[in-house]
Design an enzyme around this catalytic site. Structure first.
Site, PDB file in Angstrom:
ATOM      1  N   SER A 265       0.844  -1.202   0.000  1.00  0.00           N
ATOM      2  CA  SER A 265       0.000   0.000   0.000  1.00  0.00           C
ATOM      3  C   SER A 265       0.868   1.237   0.000  1.00  0.00           C
ATOM      4  O   SER A 265       1.997   1.226   0.507  1.00  0.00           O
ATOM      5  CB  SER A 265      -0.895   0.026   1.244  1.00  0.00           C
ATOM      6  OG  SER A 265      -0.147   0.402   2.388  1.00  0.00           O
ATOM      7  N   ASP A 266       0.354   2.317  -0.592  1.00  0.00           N
ATOM      8  CA  ASP A 266       0.990   3.604  -0.337  1.00  0.00           C
ATOM      9  C   ASP A 266       0.744   3.947   1.132  1.00  0.00           C
ATOM     10  O   ASP A 266      -0.154   3.391   1.780  1.00  0.00           O
ATOM     11  CB  ASP A 266       0.426   4.679  -1.258  1.00  0.00           C
ATOM     12  CG  ASP A 266       1.395   5.839  -1.442  1.00  0.00           C
ATOM     13  OD1 ASP A 266       2.320   5.983  -0.624  1.00  0.00           O
ATOM     14  OD2 ASP A 266       1.227   6.600  -2.405  1.00  0.00           O
ATOM     15  N   TRP A 267       1.543   4.859   1.661  1.00  0.00           N
ATOM     16  CA  TRP A 267       1.501   5.164   3.091  1.00  0.00           C
ATOM     17  C   TRP A 267       0.168   5.845   3.436  1.00  0.00           C
ATOM     18  O   TRP A 267      -0.091   6.967   3.018  1.00  0.00           O
ATOM     19  CB  TRP A 267       2.691   6.028   3.472  1.00  0.00           C
ATOM     20  CG  TRP A 267       3.904   5.261   3.903  1.00  0.00           C
ATOM     21  CD1 TRP A 267       4.626   5.465   5.052  1.00  0.00           C
ATOM     22  CD2 TRP A 267       4.552   4.170   3.239  1.00  0.00           C
ATOM     23  NE1 TRP A 267       5.670   4.566   5.131  1.00  0.00           N
ATOM     24  CE2 TRP A 267       5.644   3.757   4.034  1.00  0.00           C
ATOM     25  CE3 TRP A 267       4.311   3.481   2.063  1.00  0.00           C
ATOM     26  CZ2 TRP A 267       6.494   2.711   3.688  1.00  0.00           C
ATOM     27  CZ3 TRP A 267       5.153   2.431   1.697  1.00  0.00           C
ATOM     28  CH2 TRP A 267       6.217   2.060   2.506  1.00  0.00           C
ATOM     29  N   GLY A 268      -0.668   5.138   4.189  1.00  0.00           N
ATOM     30  CA  GLY A 268      -1.957   5.686   4.580  1.00  0.00           C
ATOM     31  C   GLY A 268      -3.059   5.458   3.566  1.00  0.00           C
ATOM     32  O   GLY A 268      -4.105   6.097   3.633  1.00  0.00           O
TER      33      GLY A 268
END
Length: 753
Positions: A265-268
């Site tokens: 995942s991208d961060w957040g």
């Protein structure tokens, strides 16, 4: 990092212990066994808790291994242009290390502008060596999102508007990085084509456009480049966030393309446990959970793929089939990275790395205009050189978002010019304008003090007076890495140059005809002064060797050979997304306040469809300021008549086009042979032409070479959304060969049966 070293050491001790006791080595540690066997054995030994723990972060940039079994943790790092400095375990603040400075390589727009696949391999290999030396396992890059609008603040991290060019340039980069036992994480999959509303938007796009324009670079990255990980994006598609998206991750990536790697995942970017479980995500980072509401001791235990997932399994609400698939993917990754005993040690800031950074910069700089051959600088005609503009003295490696770096050095344009010309010339500087005087990002400081309290008139007058008494005037301006320019998190607010630069350029053009404008940016900009300025260079963000690369081009030590990876429209309305599509979102929803949070996302329709960049300009007969593929040289090249090995091909055939290229100038140089294909009669609307092949050829004065490019029916195909398949319709086609999208030198027709 000490923790990681301890785990690697534990792995060694475990292996040595088994050897010493003359007992059977566990299969998962036995290098004589296949990776598949080792993965299955490790999986069978893991507890449920150990499996779930592998799926989510344990710090800002690391995720757990299995300490009990000696399986090391994973360490990730930004970014695509250099290895990010170390941050605190649980904070974005700098860790304060003194040994985490690196070489900054040119931004990916510059790499793509080389149109040189060998340069892409060199770039990846050098960057991978630095990541390996810093004990990183996953490099969070490269970025391959298509250039849809020149306002996108993150375009500088990407490779341009064309899916074919991006695909061919990203594959060698990936292979170069991964030759070091460091995984790439190609990003941001998919449709993250603007920064504004990136967390709170839903992209509406037809399948044909998705498959023809926005997916090909990702497909090439995983099917040809074998990128070991891929990063999901923030935006929504079909009402699901991209990092937990059934259609993008399961249906296309893992089923259609057969991807066996890890989805990060991208961060957040994660916000739903069940979607994260079932829709293809494998490794969760940066989720905005504090752990307090669930009463967990560790905030990371409250991630969506952490305790909430474990609770669902233990309650019987979900099974473990998805869990085992995710863990097997991570274990496969471990055997290529953390448990790969044959990977090289890497190195940082070697002379080779510096040379590679400089050479990529030289090849990436694009000579947009050179009326009257103002460049290269000829000291026999005058040795007084005025360098004007803030970007000549401003550090560009600090800032811009997650790609911000802590470098061992950055050679600024003014310093590079002074170093190159030395005592041969009188090089003087005037500021010209004051832009961004900041120089800090996440605790990394440039160390510069760029404050200047003089008025705009004082700065301009000083610059004009210096220009009047100089033999050459080099203006170094453009954009920078501050917010709302070339920077993550926000888009540009306008297409024009900031900080009154247009007025400065116009004034300088009036007083000196030996005038060159150097634009440092990752985006196209408006040039209202273009008719009055004889020479323009697009110089990009060139990293540690920026000044030396630029000086080599200005002096003629290097001959420009870069080509634009995206079009420069005259005005913003000439860009399809602004003319026909929705940017930054649906107007009615924008007026109603949509997009402010994830509860009220805004829709963005890609109404322009497949007509992105030069495809739009060609179809609508819009003349760009500078076209896709454009780039001049200090030399001249002559194209012969194109030949083909056949005029009729079957669906199974390949066809080869050959053209003779001759250097008719007085300098050694390089030209890019660009092959475009035109479907002369189609049942669906198609672009006038599309790039389907290119080769860069180096020639000495008077030298000539034959260049051949081979294609098959994939270069003739369009995506049929109803059939959900690629279709190459029988009929007449034309191959167009030239040195830019608007400079076609020779054509040849052929027929597909």
């Amino acid at each position: 990092m000490l923790k990681k070293t301890a785990i690697v050491g534990l792995l060694t001790i475990i292996s040595a212990s088994f050897m010493a006791q003359n007992t059977t080595i566990p299969v998962y540690l036995d290098e004589s066994k296949s990776v598949g066997q080792r993965v299955q054995d490790a999986l069978a030994r893991m507890t449920l808790e150990e499996k779930v723990a592998m799926l989510h972060a344990q710090s800002k940039f690391s995720s757990p291994g299995v300490p009990r079994l000696g399986i090391p943790e994973f360490w990730t790092t930004d970014g695509p242009h250099g290895v990010r400095p170390e941050v605190m375990w649980d904070e974005w603040n700098q860790a304060g290390w003194t040994n985490d400075s690196i070489i900054a390589y040119p931004a990916l727009t510059a790499l793509s502008a080389t149109w040189n696949k060998k340069m892409s391999w060199n770039y990846g290999k050098a960057l991978g060596e630095e990541a390996r030396y810093r004990k990183k396992d996953i490099l969070l890059g490269p970025g391959v999102n298509i250039y849809r609008t020149p306002l996108n603040g993150r375009n500088f991290e990407y490779m341009g508007e064309d899916p074919y060019l991006t695909s061919k340039m990203v594959v060698p980069y990936i292979k170069g990085v991964q030759s070091n036992g460091v995984a790439t994480s190609v990003k941001h999959y998919a449709l993250n084509n603007q920064e504004m509303f990136r967390h709170t938007s839903n992209v509406i796009i037809d399948d044909r456009t998705l498959y023809e324009i926005y997916l090909p670079p990702f497909k090439a990255a995983v099917t040809e480049g074998d990128s070991w990980t891929i990063m999901g994006a923030y935006d929504m598609y079909k009402g699901q966030y991209a990092s937990q998206n059934q259609y993008l991750l399961n249906d296309i990536l893992k089923k259609e393309w057969g991807y066996k790697g890890v989805v990060v995942s991208d961060w957040g970017a994660v916000n739903n446990t069940e979607q994260a479980i079932h829709n293809g995500l494998d490794l969760e980072f940066g989720s905005w959970t504090n752990g307090l509401s669930a009463g967990t001791k560790n905030a990371y235990d409250n991630y969506y793929l952490a305790q909430p997932y474990l609770n669902l399994i233990k309650s019987g609400k979900v099974g473990t089939q998805e869990l085992d698939d995710k863990v097997m993917r991570l274990l496969n990754l471990a055997y290529k990275t953390t448990m790969n005993t044959k990977k090289p040690f890497g190195n940082v800031a070697s002379e080779e790395h510096k040379a590679i950074a400089k050479e990529i910069g030289e090849e990436g700089i694009v000579l947009l205009k050179n009326y009257g051959n103002v460049l290269p600088i000829d000291l026999n005609k005058g040795n007084r050189i005025a360098v004007i503009g803030e970007n000549a003295i401003k550090i560009m490696t600090v800032g811009g978002g997650s790609s911000s770096l802590k470098v061992k050095y950055e050679t600024l344009p003014l310093d590079g010019i002074k170093s190159r010309f030395g005592n041969q010339a009188d090089v003087q500087f005037a500021r010209g304008y004051v832009g961004d005087i900041g120089g800090e990002y996440n605790g990394v400081k440039s160390g510069q003090d760029l404050k200047d309290n003089r008025s705009a008139d004082e700065l301009l007058n000083e610059a004009v007076e210096l220009a009047k008494k100089s033999d050459y005037v080099i203006f170094v301006g453009g954009l920078n890495k501050s917010d709302f320019q070339d920077s993550e998190g926000n888009d540009r607010k306008s297409y024009g140059l900031p900080y009154n630069q247009d007025n400065v350029i116009a004034a300088l053009a009036k007083v000196n005809k030996n005038f060159a404008v150097v634009l440092v940016s990752g985006n196209a900009v408006a040039m209202p002064w273009i008719k009055d300025v004889p020479t323009v260079l697009q110089s990009w963000y060139l990293g540690s060797e920026a000044g030396n690369s630029l000086a080599a081009i200005l002096s003629g030590d290097a001959n420009p050979s870069g080509k634009l990876p995206f079009s420069f429209p005259v005005k913003l309305e000439d860009n399809a997304a602004h003319n026909l599509g929705e940017y930054p979102g649906n107007k009615e929803e924008l007026a109603a306040g949509k997009g402010k949070d994830q509860k009220n996302p805004i829709n963005i329709r890609y109404n322009e469809g497949i007509f992105v960049g030069y495809r739009w300009h060609d179809t609508k007969k819009i003349k760009p300021l500078f076209s896709f593929g454009h780039g001049l040289s200090y030399s001249t090249f002559e194209f012969g008549k194109a030949k083909t090995d056949k005029t009729i091909i079957s669906q199974e055939d390949k066809i080869t086009f050959t053209v003779n290229i001759k250097n008719t100038g007085k300098r050694a140089g390089a030209e890019v042979v660009q092959l475009y294909i035109s479907d002369l009669k189609s049942s669906v609307q198609r672009p006038v032409k599309e790039l389907k092949g290119f080769e860069k050829v180096y020639l000495n004065p008077g030298e000539q070479k034959e260049v051949s490019i081979t294609i098959d029916k994939t270069a003739l195909s369009f995506f049929d959304a109803e059939k959900h398949e690629w279709v190459a319709e029988p009929g007449a086609f034309e191959a167009l060969i030239g040195n830019s999208s608007d400079e076609i030198k020779t054509k040849v027709k052929f027929t597909l049966q």
